[in-house]
Design a protein around this motif. Structure first.
Motif, short mmCIF file in Angstrom:
data_model
loop_
_atom_site.label_atom_id
_atom_site.label_comp_id
_atom_site.label_asym_id
_atom_site.label_seq_id
_atom_site.Cartn_x
_atom_site.Cartn_y
_atom_site.Cartn_z
N ILE A 65 0.84 -1.20 0.00
CA ILE A 65 0.00 0.00 0.00
C ILE A 65 0.87 1.25 0.00
CG2 ILE A 65 -1.82 1.23 1.21
CD1 ILE A 65 -2.63 -1.42 2.50
N ASP A 66 0.67 2.09 -1.00
CA ASP A 66 1.42 3.34 -1.15
C ASP A 66 0.96 4.36 -0.11
OD1 ASP A 66 2.61 5.68 -2.01
OD2 ASP A 66 1.65 5.71 -3.98
N VAL A 67 1.88 4.79 0.75
CA VAL A 67 1.57 5.84 1.72
C VAL A 67 2.56 7.00 1.56
CG1 VAL A 67 0.43 4.32 3.39
CG2 VAL A 67 2.91 4.65 3.54
N SER A 68 2.97 7.25 0.31
CA SER A 68 3.92 8.33 0.03
C SER A 68 3.25 9.68 0.20
CB SER A 68 4.47 8.18 -1.39
OG SER A 68 3.42 8.23 -2.34
N GLY A 69 4.05 10.74 0.11
CA GLY A 69 3.57 12.08 0.39
C GLY A 69 2.48 12.58 -0.54
N SER A 70 2.39 12.00 -1.74
CA SER A 70 1.34 12.42 -2.67
C SER A 70 -0.05 11.96 -2.25
CB SER A 70 1.65 11.89 -4.08
OG SER A 70 1.72 10.48 -4.07
N VAL A 71 -0.09 11.04 -1.30
CA VAL A 71 -1.35 10.55 -0.74
C VAL A 71 -1.67 11.40 0.48
CG1 VAL A 71 -2.57 8.57 0.25
CG2 VAL A 71 -0.85 8.21 -1.55
N ASP A 72 -2.66 12.30 0.36
CA ASP A 72 -2.97 13.15 1.51
C ASP A 72 -3.77 12.38 2.55
OD1 ASP A 72 -5.74 13.25 0.85
OD2 ASP A 72 -5.49 15.06 -0.33
N ALA A 73 -4.08 13.01 3.67
CA ALA A 73 -4.73 12.32 4.79
C ALA A 73 -6.09 11.76 4.40
CB ALA A 73 -4.86 13.27 5.98
N ASN A 74 -6.85 12.52 3.64
CA ASN A 74 -8.17 12.04 3.23
C ASN A 74 -8.05 10.87 2.27
OD1 ASN A 74 -11.16 12.34 2.97
ND2 ASN A 74 -10.64 12.88 0.85
N GLN A 119 -9.79 2.46 4.05
CA GLN A 119 -11.18 2.03 4.20
C GLN A 119 -11.58 1.07 3.09
OE1 GLN A 119 -13.10 2.80 6.95
NE2 GLN A 119 -14.40 1.18 6.10
N GLY A 120 -10.99 1.26 1.91
CA GLY A 120 -11.25 0.34 0.81
C GLY A 120 -10.82 -1.08 1.15
N TYR A 121 -9.65 -1.23 1.75
CA TYR A 121 -9.20 -2.56 2.16
C TYR A 121 -10.10 -3.13 3.26
CZ TYR A 121 -4.89 -2.15 -0.55
OH TYR A 121 -3.98 -2.03 -1.57
N GLN A 171 3.11 -1.27 4.24
CA GLN A 171 3.03 0.14 3.88
C GLN A 171 4.39 0.57 3.33
OE1 GLN A 171 0.79 2.91 6.49
NE2 GLN A 171 0.72 1.23 7.97
N TRP A 172 4.38 1.34 2.24
CA TRP A 172 5.65 1.71 1.61
C TRP A 172 5.61 3.14 1.11
CZ3 TRP A 172 5.67 3.13 -3.56
CH2 TRP A 172 4.53 2.78 -4.30
N SER A 173 6.82 3.70 1.05
CA SER A 173 6.98 5.05 0.52
C SER A 173 8.34 5.12 -0.18
CB SER A 173 6.84 6.09 1.63
OG SER A 173 6.91 7.41 1.11
N GLY A 174 9.34 5.79 0.43
CA GLY A 174 10.63 5.97 -0.20
C GLY A 174 11.52 4.75 -0.15
N VAL A 192 0.16 -4.45 -5.76
CA VAL A 192 0.70 -3.11 -5.53
C VAL A 192 -0.35 -2.06 -5.86
CG1 VAL A 192 2.53 -1.47 -6.07
CG2 VAL A 192 2.99 -3.94 -6.19
N SER A 193 -0.68 -1.20 -4.89
CA SER A 193 -1.56 -0.07 -5.16
C SER A 193 -0.82 1.23 -4.90
CB SER A 193 -2.81 -0.14 -4.29
OG SER A 193 -2.49 0.01 -2.92
N GLY A 194 -1.15 2.27 -5.67
CA GLY A 194 -0.48 3.54 -5.47
C GLY A 194 -0.97 4.61 -6.42
N ASP A 195 -0.58 5.85 -6.16
CA ASP A 195 -1.06 6.96 -6.98
C ASP A 195 0.06 7.68 -7.73
OD1 ASP A 195 0.22 8.43 -4.97
OD2 ASP A 195 -1.36 9.95 -4.90
#
Length: 259
Positions: free
Chosen positions: A40-49, A56-58, A84-87, A151-154
């Motif tokens: 799950i992509d939790v990088s900075g481009s993913v805002d809190a909302n 919630q989707g998972y 959870q992944w980012s850099g 892999v999911s991400g934006d």
């Protein structure tokens, strides 16, 4: 001389027995229909909302009766973990591989996902996330008929190990399939997932147009991964699945034997 020889043999046998007793027995691996790693992509481009919508989707998916039925119909159930992944150096196995066999165990897993806190908010390194995920398949208590990474991400890679190289290494190491769920918005993201993340037998990329669409997309994707039935694309999106269909049957899973 004979007595001395007999004593030596007895002493050797006792020593060997002691050495064997000192080696702990290797626990048998639990066979499951699939080992599934959710990246799950939790990088900075993913805002809190957006993070909340994604998680919630998972939660919704693992509370879904459709997913429960798919799990129950799989021999041995499935084993699932969450990363959870980012850099480049930002990966965390937030939930270890967990055995899901029915509605109750799946709902408990959903509850565990809901309780997670965000691990990172840095750059985007999907290749490093793939490299982090692979060894965890060989270090858990399960033996899956197939090993799948989801892999999911934006966003496309802007940090870390080259994604296509990491994908190819994962497949060479025994991962059966790598599927992608890009959350669209960034120009070229769909093509990036198709060309750099998707790979292996029956692989596919299923896109969510927005974070609000993520819940329905991940439910569809999980059912497809569990049952092995690739979602039927609309004609306009047929190209999404070309790479996976071409790869059908070309790979063979390298079974992991218990040590």
């Amino acid at each position: 001389m004979q007595n001395s020889f007999r004593l030596t043999m007895l002493a050797g046998a006792a020593l060997a027995a002691g050495m064997l007793a000192a080696v702990p027995a290797q626990a048998a691996l639990t066979p499951v229909g699939m080992e599934l790693s959710l990246l799950i992509d939790v990088s900075g481009s993913v805002d809190a909302n957006e993070y909340a919508l994604q998680m919630q989707g998972y939660v919704n998916a693992f509370n879904s009766g459709t997913v429960h039925a798919a799990i129950a119909g799989t021999s041995g159930g499935i084993a699932v973990n969450v990363i959870q992944w980012s850099g480049a150096a930002q990966q965390s196995e937030s939930l270890i591989f967990t055995h899901l066999t029915n509605a109750t165990s799946s709902q408990n897993f959903a509850t565990a996902i809901a309780a997670l806190t965000r691990a990172f908010s840095g750059q985007t390194a999907p290749g490093s996330a793939l490299s982090f995920a692979v060894p965890l398949f060989g270090a858990n208590a399960f033996d899956g008929a197939k090993n799948v990474i989801d892999v999911s991400g934006d966003g496309a890679q802007n940090n870390g190990i080259d994604t296509a190289t990491a994908r190819d290494a994962a497949l060479a190491a025994g991962i059966t399939t790598i599927n992608g769920l890009p959350i669209l918005g960034e120009v070229g993201l769909l093509a990036f997932y198709e060309n750099n993340i998707q790979g292996g037998a029956n692989s596919f990329t299923l896109a969510a147009d927005t974070f609000a669409d993520f819940s329905a997309a991940i439910e569809t994707k999980l059912v497809a991964e569990i049952t092995g039935q690739i979602p039927t694309p609309e004609p306009a999106t047929m190209a999404l699945f070309g790479t996976g269909l071409l790869g059908l049957g070309l790979l063979r899973r390298r079974n992991r034997a218990a040590a």
